[in-house]
Design a protein around this motif. Structure first.
Motif, short mmCIF file in Angstrom:
data_model
loop_
_atom_site.label_atom_id
_atom_site.label_comp_id
_atom_site.label_asym_id
_atom_site.label_seq_id
_atom_site.Cartn_x
_atom_site.Cartn_y
_atom_site.Cartn_z
N PHE A 1 35.28 54.46 65.69
CA PHE A 1 36.10 55.65 65.41
C PHE A 1 37.58 55.29 65.42
CE2 PHE A 1 32.18 57.16 67.42
CZ PHE A 1 31.78 58.13 66.51
N ASP A 2 38.37 56.17 64.81
CA ASP A 2 39.82 56.00 64.81
C ASP A 2 40.33 56.12 66.24
OD1 ASP A 2 42.56 56.13 64.53
OD2 ASP A 2 42.52 57.52 62.84
N PRO A 3 40.96 55.07 66.78
CA PRO A 3 41.45 55.14 68.17
C PRO A 3 42.42 56.30 68.40
CG PRO A 3 41.56 52.89 67.34
CD PRO A 3 41.22 53.76 66.17
N ARG A 4 43.13 56.70 67.37
CA ARG A 4 44.07 57.81 67.53
C ARG A 4 43.34 59.12 67.83
NH1 ARG A 4 47.20 57.63 62.03
NH2 ARG A 4 45.02 57.66 61.39
N MET A 5 42.20 59.34 67.16
CA MET A 5 41.43 60.56 67.41
C MET A 5 40.80 60.52 68.81
SD MET A 5 41.96 62.37 64.81
CE MET A 5 43.59 61.61 64.76
N MET A 6 40.45 59.32 69.26
CA MET A 6 39.93 59.20 70.62
C MET A 6 41.00 59.57 71.64
SD MET A 6 37.70 55.66 70.23
CE MET A 6 37.27 55.62 71.97
N MET A 7 42.25 59.20 71.34
CA MET A 7 43.35 59.55 72.24
C MET A 7 43.61 61.06 72.24
SD MET A 7 46.18 56.55 71.85
CE MET A 7 47.26 57.41 72.99
N VAL A 8 43.48 61.68 71.08
CA VAL A 8 43.63 63.14 71.02
C VAL A 8 42.56 63.81 71.86
CG1 VAL A 8 43.51 65.16 69.50
CG2 VAL A 8 44.75 63.13 68.76
N PHE A 9 41.32 63.31 71.75
CA PHE A 9 40.23 63.84 72.57
C PHE A 9 40.54 63.67 74.06
CE2 PHE A 9 36.34 62.78 74.98
CZ PHE A 9 35.69 64.01 74.92
N GLY A 10 41.00 62.48 74.45
CA GLY A 10 41.34 62.24 75.84
C GLY A 10 42.45 63.15 76.34
N THR A 11 43.44 63.41 75.48
CA THR A 11 44.55 64.29 75.85
C THR A 11 44.06 65.72 76.05
OG1 THR A 11 46.05 62.92 74.54
CG2 THR A 11 46.86 65.07 75.21
N VAL A 12 43.19 66.19 75.16
CA VAL A 12 42.65 67.55 75.28
C VAL A 12 41.87 67.71 76.58
CG1 VAL A 12 41.00 69.20 74.30
CG2 VAL A 12 42.57 67.97 72.79
N VAL A 13 41.04 66.72 76.91
CA VAL A 13 40.27 66.77 78.17
C VAL A 13 41.21 66.77 79.37
CG1 VAL A 13 38.62 65.51 79.62
CG2 VAL A 13 38.24 65.66 77.15
N LEU A 14 42.26 65.94 79.30
CA LEU A 14 43.22 65.85 80.40
C LEU A 14 43.99 67.16 80.56
CD1 LEU A 14 44.43 63.95 82.52
CD2 LEU A 14 46.02 63.12 80.78
N VAL A 15 44.41 67.74 79.45
CA VAL A 15 45.13 69.02 79.49
C VAL A 15 44.24 70.12 80.08
CG1 VAL A 15 46.03 70.88 78.03
CG2 VAL A 15 46.77 68.52 77.65
N LYS B 1 50.43 54.22 63.36
CA LYS B 1 49.63 53.78 62.22
C LYS B 1 48.20 53.53 62.68
CE LYS B 1 53.55 51.31 60.16
NZ LYS B 1 54.06 49.97 59.78
N LYS B 2 47.26 53.87 61.81
CA LYS B 2 45.87 53.59 62.13
C LYS B 2 45.64 52.07 62.06
CE LYS B 2 41.12 54.39 60.62
NZ LYS B 2 40.24 55.03 59.62
N PRO B 3 45.06 51.48 63.11
CA PRO B 3 44.81 50.03 63.08
C PRO B 3 43.88 49.66 61.94
CG PRO B 3 44.52 50.92 65.30
CD PRO B 3 44.65 52.09 64.38
N GLN B 4 44.32 48.72 61.11
CA GLN B 4 43.48 48.27 60.00
C GLN B 4 42.34 47.39 60.48
OE1 GLN B 4 43.89 49.35 56.82
NE2 GLN B 4 45.45 50.68 57.74
N ARG B 5 42.61 46.65 61.53
CA ARG B 5 41.61 45.73 62.07
C ARG B 5 41.75 45.74 63.59
NH1 ARG B 5 41.95 40.59 63.81
NH2 ARG B 5 44.10 40.42 63.10
N ILE B 6 40.66 45.91 64.26
CA ILE B 6 40.71 45.96 65.72
C ILE B 6 41.05 44.58 66.25
CG2 ILE B 6 39.43 46.42 67.83
CD1 ILE B 6 40.08 48.88 66.15
N ALA B 7 42.22 44.49 66.87
CA ALA B 7 42.67 43.20 67.38
C ALA B 7 42.02 42.90 68.71
CB ALA B 7 44.19 43.22 67.54
#
Length: 318
Positions: free
Chosen positions: A135-149, A301-307
């Motif tokens: 999944f897009d790591p940015r959307m995972m962060m949004v999910f984490g923020t919503v849960v935290l809030v 920016k959305k990561p193009q390749r997971i480093a």
């Protein structure tokens, strides 16, 4: 080629950080800028960071490579990690005295009630580590923020009679939200960063998180003390012999304004109620600090390749 250590950059950065830490630690005790000592710390802190910034851009081999801050994802990740540091430590520092002093839990029970947050964080990090490739790591962060809030919003409604199950459930929820922030933010931070800068990047993220923690503790401690004083004064305005609530049988016996014992007991209760509301205000402040994370994510920016993760581990999480 011999790697030269930048002692000048190290010295001025140390001056800035040490002065900042002293300012945050001693500010509340010394009444902030009304104290000459605190003013000196502020001046030294500003001077240290200014000299470090100038030296970093002008030196041939600076202590921190300035180009690292030109990476948008990494710079935004530093800001997000600062906010996470505020939330991570400020909630722990506030919750312990809240449970012991106001809720009346023993020290050992308080420690046990705070443990579920670590459990929730561990579970979330295990799950996030497996999902981050799908999944897009940015959307995972949004999910984490919503849960935290959500968990922080619940804390703003607490009173000292909050039960142990609610505390444990909230702790797991809050840890779960934080876990879904830690893993994706590192993937995003290092995805666009050149490999040669990753060691510096890992150190910087750890440093910024610690500064965020110190800042969060200082600000919430300040707000708690001053909110309690202000709310105590506001509640005390209503405490008069003409208040009908204080003329009823039970209240009149416990908080009799004509006896020293009654006045002392009433003052204790006013202070207690002011503290409960002050803690709620602090939890609201942490909630407000958390919300911008969800918006900062969309600037990345959305990561193009997971480093690959940095060799030094999860950005200094301890």
């Amino acid at each position: 080629a011999t790697l030269k250590f930048d002692w000048t950059g190290f010295a001025v950065l140390s001056l800035g950080l040490a002065s900042l830490q002293l300012f945050l630690d001693r500010g509340e005790q010394k009444d902030w800028l009304s104290s000459a000592e605190i003013v000196i710390y502020v001046v030294l802190c500003g001077l240290g960071f200014y000299l470090f910034a100038v030296h970093m851009w002008l030196a041939e081999k600076p202590f921190i490579t300035p180009s690292i801050f030109l990476d948008r994802n990494f710079t935004l990740a530093l800001l997000v990690m600062f906010l996470i540091g505020v939330v991570l430590l400020a909630t722990s520092v506030l919750l312990a005295p809240y449970l012991q002093v106001l809720a009346g839990y023993p020290v050992a029970t308080t420690g046990l009630l705070m443990a579920p947050r670590g459990l929730g964080m561990m579970i979330a990090m295990l799950i996030a580590g497996r999902l981050v490739n799908r999944f897009d790591p940015r959307m995972m962060m949004v999910f984490g923020t919503v849960v935290l809030v959500y968990s922080l919003q619940e804390m703003t409604t607490w009173t000292p009679d909050v039960d142990a199950w609610t505390l444990a459930k909230n702790g797991i929820t809050q840890g779960f939200g934080l876990g879904f922030l830690f893993i994706p933010i590192q993937i995003i931070a290092f995805s666009t960063l050149p490999g040669s800068l990753r060691t510096e990047g890992t150190s910087l993220i750890s440093l910024v998180r610690n500064i965020g923690g110190a800042t969060g503790i200082s600000i919430t401690s300040y707000l708690l003390v001053h909110s309690t004083q202000i709310l105590h004064a506001e509640i005390a305005e209503q405490v008069t012999p003409f208040n009908r609530m204080l003329q009823t049988g039970g209240a009149y016996l416990m908080w009799n304004l004509t006896t020293p014992l009654g006045i002392t007991a009433l003052n204790h209760e006013v202070t207690r109620q002011a503290s409960i509301m002050a803690y709620a205000n602090d939890f609201k402040f942490i909630l407000i600090v958390t919300v911008p994370i969800a918006f900062l994510v969309f600037l990345m920016k959305k990561p193009q390749r997971i480093a690959a993760m940095p060799a030094h581990g999860a950005a200094g999480i301890d």
